[in-house]
Motif scaffolding. Structure first.
Motif, PDB file in Angstrom:
ATOM      1  N   ALA A  57       0.827  -1.211   0.000  1.00  0.00           N
ATOM      2  CA  ALA A  57       0.000   0.000   0.000  1.00  0.00           C
ATOM      3  C   ALA A  57       0.858   1.256   0.000  1.00  0.00           C
ATOM      4  O   ALA A  57       0.593   2.220  -0.724  1.00  0.00           O
ATOM      5  CB  ALA A  57      -0.935  -0.015   1.206  1.00  0.00           C
ATOM      6  N   LYS A  58       1.914   1.231   0.798  1.00  0.00           N
ATOM      7  CA  LYS A  58       2.785   2.393   0.910  1.00  0.00           C
ATOM      8  C   LYS A  58       3.598   2.620  -0.366  1.00  0.00           C
ATOM      9  O   LYS A  58       3.656   3.739  -0.890  1.00  0.00           O
ATOM     10  CB  LYS A  58       3.728   2.219   2.107  1.00  0.00           C
ATOM     11  N   ASN A  59       4.205   1.557  -0.873  1.00  0.00           N
ATOM     12  CA  ASN A  59       5.103   1.696  -2.028  1.00  0.00           C
ATOM     13  C   ASN A  59       4.373   1.941  -3.342  1.00  0.00           C
ATOM     14  O   ASN A  59       4.909   2.593  -4.241  1.00  0.00           O
ATOM     15  CB  ASN A  59       5.989   0.452  -2.151  1.00  0.00           C
ATOM     16  N   LEU A  60       3.158   1.421  -3.452  1.00  0.00           N
ATOM     17  CA  LEU A  60       2.400   1.606  -4.688  1.00  0.00           C
ATOM     18  C   LEU A  60       1.310   2.658  -4.538  1.00  0.00           C
ATOM     19  O   LEU A  60       0.459   2.812  -5.418  1.00  0.00           O
ATOM     20  CB  LEU A  60       1.789   0.267  -5.141  1.00  0.00           C
ATOM     21  N   GLN A  61       1.349   3.387  -3.406  1.00  0.00           N
ATOM     22  CA  GLN A  61       0.405   4.471  -3.136  1.00  0.00           C
ATOM     23  C   GLN A  61      -1.037   4.010  -3.333  1.00  0.00           C
ATOM     24  O   GLN A  61      -1.824   4.621  -4.055  1.00  0.00           O
ATOM     25  CB  GLN A  61       0.723   5.680  -4.036  1.00  0.00           C
ATOM     26  N   ALA A  62      -1.380   2.923  -2.662  1.00  0.00           N
ATOM     27  CA  ALA A  62      -2.716   2.338  -2.766  1.00  0.00           C
ATOM     28  C   ALA A  62      -3.414   2.377  -1.413  1.00  0.00           C
ATOM     29  O   ALA A  62      -2.775   2.416  -0.362  1.00  0.00           O
ATOM     30  CB  ALA A  62      -2.613   0.893  -3.251  1.00  0.00           C
ATOM     31  N   THR A  63      -4.735   2.364  -1.434  1.00  0.00           N
ATOM     32  CA  THR A  63      -5.516   2.320  -0.199  1.00  0.00           C
ATOM     33  C   THR A  63      -5.601   0.875   0.279  1.00  0.00           C
ATOM     34  O   THR A  63      -5.402  -0.065  -0.501  1.00  0.00           O
ATOM     35  CB  THR A  63      -6.940   2.857  -0.437  1.00  0.00           C
ATOM     36  N   GLN A  66      -7.857  -1.195  -1.861  1.00  0.00           N
ATOM     37  CA  GLN A  66      -7.264  -1.543  -3.148  1.00  0.00           C
ATOM     38  C   GLN A  66      -6.282  -2.707  -3.012  1.00  0.00           C
ATOM     39  O   GLN A  66      -6.235  -3.595  -3.860  1.00  0.00           O
ATOM     40  CB  GLN A  66      -6.551  -0.322  -3.748  1.00  0.00           C
ATOM     41  N   ASN A 116       4.880  -2.556 -11.247  1.00  0.00           N
ATOM     42  CA  ASN A 116       5.062  -1.238 -10.643  1.00  0.00           C
ATOM     43  C   ASN A 116       3.756  -0.508 -10.339  1.00  0.00           C
ATOM     44  O   ASN A 116       3.765   0.662  -9.984  1.00  0.00           O
ATOM     45  CB  ASN A 116       5.906  -0.347 -11.567  1.00  0.00           C
ATOM     46  N   GLY A 117       2.616  -1.196 -10.478  1.00  0.00           N
ATOM     47  CA  GLY A 117       1.337  -0.558 -10.207  1.00  0.00           C
ATOM     48  C   GLY A 117       0.384  -1.505  -9.524  1.00  0.00           C
ATOM     49  O   GLY A 117       0.426  -2.725  -9.752  1.00  0.00           O
ATOM     50  N   ILE A 118      -0.491  -0.967  -8.691  1.00  0.00           N
ATOM     51  CA  ILE A 118      -1.397  -1.812  -7.918  1.00  0.00           C
ATOM     52  C   ILE A 118      -2.350  -2.579  -8.818  1.00  0.00           C
ATOM     53  O   ILE A 118      -2.644  -3.752  -8.581  1.00  0.00           O
ATOM     54  CB  ILE A 118      -2.177  -0.975  -6.872  1.00  0.00           C
TER      55      ILE A 118
END
Length: 416
Positions: A57-63, A66, A116-118
């Motif tokens: 969540a932190k590294n991929l800027q996800a909630t 998600q 590299n993406g959620i």
């Protein structure tokens, strides 16, 4: 839990009777042990990822909701794939279905470790779920079919593999996750290579000479036909409801524990150790003493109470840790109890019964993780646990009001 072994459960007592049941659980063929160790590695995959959910969540800027989709896509694909695993394995055979599943897991977990993406990661987890469905479904049927010690002991051996994999996985996942969140994904790929080598080396080229493993070609409609049997339908729906609690604990609790990857690894290591011990040593004793159905209801009720405790005291870290670890003991018992019940629930092939059951079970597993994350966003961190407990209690109620339709499950077990 699905291959297409030509084994009928119309006379389950015969499957595990005579001298076979008197033999030691450890006296198995090389083929059984090959599947056993490969199953440990396969189930490590689930636990390996769990400690890194907050890091993803932190590294991929996800909630959090998600990130829980990693479980949703995984379980949704598994649910649908369970309907076709029997048809696939009846054409490829047990060995090549297992190997195909392993290759798919290795490829998609490796690609996940490089994503590299959620949303890319969520999609790749779906592919991982396809591979896992082929392997996990066929593994249970393979162990039951190839074991010389009867259904009950074969299921215990399978649940032991599940427990060992789940217990060791978080520890390795926490260690690799402490280096990078990508580590556990790449670690699963590497372990799958080991499993592939073990299976292709130790399993026989063909199991067709063994009457227990002779396969007939099955239809994707067979699992739906099997659900006409009320007992199998009840267990499937109950498992779907119970999975709301299970995946709330597994996929959501890491976000409220406030621990790093190593801490989460140790918590779920404790959870997995108790799960493994009780599934092997305690569940069979509960079956003998109280019966399968009564024991299952008791374990699910205890699990619901633990979820209520987690929901009330969500802000107290040590309470959550103790409840999660204790839940491992309850879930270990229930896993063995319900797996045994499903294998003896309907007069259809074990492969077909487990496909139908797993289809319903993983539907619950697909909805629950995302639903838990959204409940926390809509309301507060306490609500997912309370709602999960409610669904688990619904599963108890469903089993209880259908007790008369499930009585033959205990009769079958007593016949072993």
């Amino acid at each position: 839990m699905s291959s297409s072994s030509k084994l009928s459960v119309t006379s389950p007592a015969k499957a595990g009777s005579s001298s076979g049941e008197k033999q030691s659980l450890l006296k198995q063929s090389k083929a059984v042990w090959a599947v056993f160790f490969a199953s440990i590695i396969a189930f490590m995959g689930l636990g390996l990822v769990d400690p890194i959910l907050p890091a993803i969540a932190k590294n991929l800027q996800a909630t959090p909701s998600q990130v829980t989709l990693l479980f949703t896509s995984y379980n949704a694909v598994m649910a649908v794939a369970m309907l076709i695993t029997g048809a696939i394995s009846s054409r490829l055979g047990i060995k090549w279905t297992l190997l195909t599943g392993i290759v798919i897991i290795a490829v998609f977990s490796a690609l996940g470790g490089m994503s590299n993406g959620i949303w890319t990661l969520v999609g790749l987890r779906g592919g991982w779920g396809l591979g896992n469905s082929l392997f996990v479904a066929t593994a249970l049927a393979a162990i039951v079919s190839l074991s010389k010690n009867g259904t009950a002991k074969a299921i215990v051996l399978y649940e032991a593999a599940v427990g060992l994999g789940i217990s060791v996985g978080p520890l390795i996942g926490g260690w690799l996750g402490g280096i990078s969140w990508r580590g556990p994904f790449l670690g699963v790929a590497a372990l799958m290579v080991v499993a592939f080598i073990g299976l292709i080396t130790l399993m026989p080229k063909s199991a067709s000479k063994d009457p227990k493993t002779i396969q007939r070609k099955t239809s994707v409609l067979d699992p739906f036909r099997a659900l006409k049997h009320r007992s199998l339908l009840v267990f499937g729906i109950s498992a779907a409801l119970y999975n709301f609690g299970f995946f709330t604990l597994l996929a959501y609790s890491p976000f409220v524990l406030g621990l790093d990857e190593h801490g989460l690894g140790f918590v779920f290591l404790g959870w997995g150790i108790l799960l493994a011990i009780t599934s092997v040593f305690m569940a069979p004793k509960l079956q003998l003493r109280f019966g399968t159905v009564k024991s299952m209801c008791a374990m699910l009720t205890l699990f619901a109470l633990l979820l209520v405790v987690m929901g009330v005291w969500t802000n107290i870290q040590w309470v959550l840790i103790v409840a999660i670890i204790l839940a491992g003991a309850v879930l270990g018992n229930n896993n063995t109890l319900i797996t045994t019940a499903v294998m003896n629930s309907a007069p259809v092939e074990r492969a077909t019964a487990s496909s139908a059951y797993s289809f319903l079970r993983f539907i619950g597993g697909a909805i629950a993780p995302y639903f838990a994350g959204k409940l926390a966003e809509w309301y507060n961190p306490h609500v997912p646990f309370i709602v999960g407990a409610g669904f688990v209690l619904l599963s108890v109620l469903l089993i209880w009001i259908n007790t008369k339709h499930l009585k033959h499950v205990d009769d079958a077990f007593e016949g072993h």
